[in-house]
Design an enzyme around this catalytic site. Structure first.
Site, short mmCIF file in Angstrom:
data_model
loop_
_atom_site.label_atom_id
_atom_site.label_comp_id
_atom_site.label_asym_id
_atom_site.label_seq_id
_atom_site.Cartn_x
_atom_site.Cartn_y
_atom_site.Cartn_z
N HIS A 114 39.25 -1.40 74.47
CA HIS A 114 40.25 -1.53 73.40
C HIS A 114 41.67 -1.50 73.98
O HIS A 114 41.97 -0.71 74.89
CB HIS A 114 40.06 -0.43 72.34
CG HIS A 114 38.90 -0.72 71.43
ND1 HIS A 114 38.28 0.25 70.67
CD2 HIS A 114 38.26 -1.88 71.15
CE1 HIS A 114 37.30 -0.30 69.96
NE2 HIS A 114 37.26 -1.58 70.25
N ASP A 162 44.55 -0.40 73.25
CA ASP A 162 45.41 0.79 73.37
C ASP A 162 45.02 1.67 74.57
O ASP A 162 45.66 2.69 74.82
CB ASP A 162 45.41 1.61 72.06
CG ASP A 162 44.02 1.97 71.56
OD1 ASP A 162 43.09 1.16 71.73
OD2 ASP A 162 43.86 3.06 70.97
N HIS A 163 44.00 1.25 75.32
CA HIS A 163 43.59 2.00 76.51
C HIS A 163 43.71 1.19 77.79
O HIS A 163 43.53 1.73 78.88
CB HIS A 163 42.14 2.48 76.34
CG HIS A 163 41.99 3.37 75.15
ND1 HIS A 163 41.93 4.73 75.24
CD2 HIS A 163 41.97 3.07 73.81
CE1 HIS A 163 41.86 5.26 74.02
NE2 HIS A 163 41.88 4.26 73.14
N ASP A 195 37.55 7.21 73.10
CA ASP A 195 37.48 7.32 71.65
C ASP A 195 36.01 7.58 71.27
O ASP A 195 35.11 6.99 71.86
CB ASP A 195 37.89 6.01 71.00
CG ASP A 195 39.37 5.67 71.23
OD1 ASP A 195 40.08 6.46 71.87
OD2 ASP A 195 39.79 4.58 70.81
N HIS A 215 45.27 10.98 70.67
CA HIS A 215 44.86 9.71 70.05
C HIS A 215 45.18 9.73 68.56
O HIS A 215 44.34 9.43 67.70
CB HIS A 215 43.37 9.44 70.30
CG HIS A 215 42.98 8.00 70.12
ND1 HIS A 215 42.40 7.53 68.96
CD2 HIS A 215 43.09 6.91 70.93
CE1 HIS A 215 42.16 6.23 69.08
NE2 HIS A 215 42.58 5.83 70.28
ZN LIG Z 1 41.90 3.99 71.01
ZN LIG Z 2 38.81 2.42 70.79
#
Ligand SMILES: [Zn+2]
Ligand SMILES: [Zn+2]
Length: 304
Positions: free
Chosen positions: A64, A66-67, A211, A269
């Site tokens: 993902h 955002d990582h 996550d 997060h």
């Molecule tokens: Zn995330």
């Molecule tokens: Zn994620």
């Protein structure tokens, strides 16, 4: 020996309220490990004067954005600074594919070896040095995702100063005692290590878990760790949204921390919907009092 984690980014999904997507720097004995690399990671590294060329190992939890959206930029900067040392990247196969694809399209030939290590959805030791091991923690997310456990393998003991004088220890003997050896005195007597050192210190451990949906199968893996970073994307009032998106609430993160008997919990997060994070912290502290928010640009010590 230094063992500490600095938060570079603590938000989920999009940057908001001055918070960046996920990234952390773990400093173990002055070796730097980057964990996740969301957009803005390099900017935070610049603000905190983290030297990019001191990073040799990068751990990516999942694909993902955002990582991982900061990773190609960081690799590009390393290339422009004419890096020669290998860079090791640990993460799911999609991370490898994405970076390869971007490098091919931009016709970028790197000045250094980029070595990918594909993580699997299983518990596996992926790094082992003389004093540290890194183990994957399979999580429950919408795509393949692992956390990482950083565990000290050996911790040097402190020697009792009076023992040095009593047994007239040489510099080499002092070193050996700190590393766990018994010694022989000049008269041939063997002195066991336990009589020479101060109380043996516990090996320290840091667990990074994001996550994920609420997942009790991680508890045995993170049992008794000194510091647990666990995602807490939502408050308990958004529990159904958390379930739908395979994320956790502050209360759920605290429940995991309590069941695993960790020493300290760091929440992170955070959803962009929360400008004020106090409600998240408060609901977690009701269950697990030794909880803090993973504020950015703050360094947290692992153990003591
Ligand atoms: Zn995330
Ligand atoms: Zn994620």
């Amino acid at each position: 020996m230094k063992f500490e984690v600095t938060i570079l980014g603590s938000n989920s999904a999009i940057p908001a309220h001055g918070r960046h997507p996920t990234a952390q720097i773990l400093n173990f004995n002055d070796e730097l490990f980057l964990i996740d690399c969301g957009e803005g990671t390099q900017m935070r590294m610049g603000e905190l004067k983290v030297k990019r060329n001191k990073i040799n190992n990068i751990f990516i939890s999942h694909i993902h954005g955002d990582h991982v959206f900061g990773l190609i930029g960081l690799i590009n900067s390393m290339n422009l600074s004419n890096r020669k040392k290998p860079l090791h990247v640990f993460g799911p196969v999609e991370v490898h594919q994405t970076i390869d694809f971007q490098l091919q399209l931009t016709k970028n030939e790197l000045s250094f070896p980029l070595v990918f290590h594909e993580t699997k959805m299983e518990v596996e030791q992926i790094v082992e040095t003389s004093n540290l091991e890194v183990i994957t923690i399979p999580l429950d997310h919408r795509v393949a995702c692992t956390g990482f456990l950083f565990r000290e393998k050996f911790r040097e003991s402190n020697i009792r100063p009076e023992a040095i004088a009593q047994y007239e220890l040489s510099v080499d003997q002092i070193k050996a005692v700190k590393n766990g050896s018994d010694i022989q005195t000049k008269s041939g007597e063997t002195i066991p290590n336990k009589d020479l050192i101060k109380k043996k210190k516990k090996n320290r451990a840091y667990a990074f878990c994001t996550d994920t949906a609420y997942l009790e199968s991680i508890i045995p893996l993170i049992q008794d760790v000194d510091l647990l970073y666990h995602e807490a994307t939502f408050t308990e009032s958004e529990l159904s949204r958390a379930k739908d998106t395979f994320h956790c609430t502050g209360k759920q993160a605290a429940t995991i921390a309590k069941k695993a008997n960790v020493h300290k919990l760091l929440l992170g997060h955070f959803s962009a919907r929360y400008g004020n994070l106090s409600p998240l912290l408060e609901e977690a502290q009701e269950i697990f009092p030794n909880t803090e928010l993973a504020h950015e640009q703050v360094t947290f010590e692992v153990g003591s």
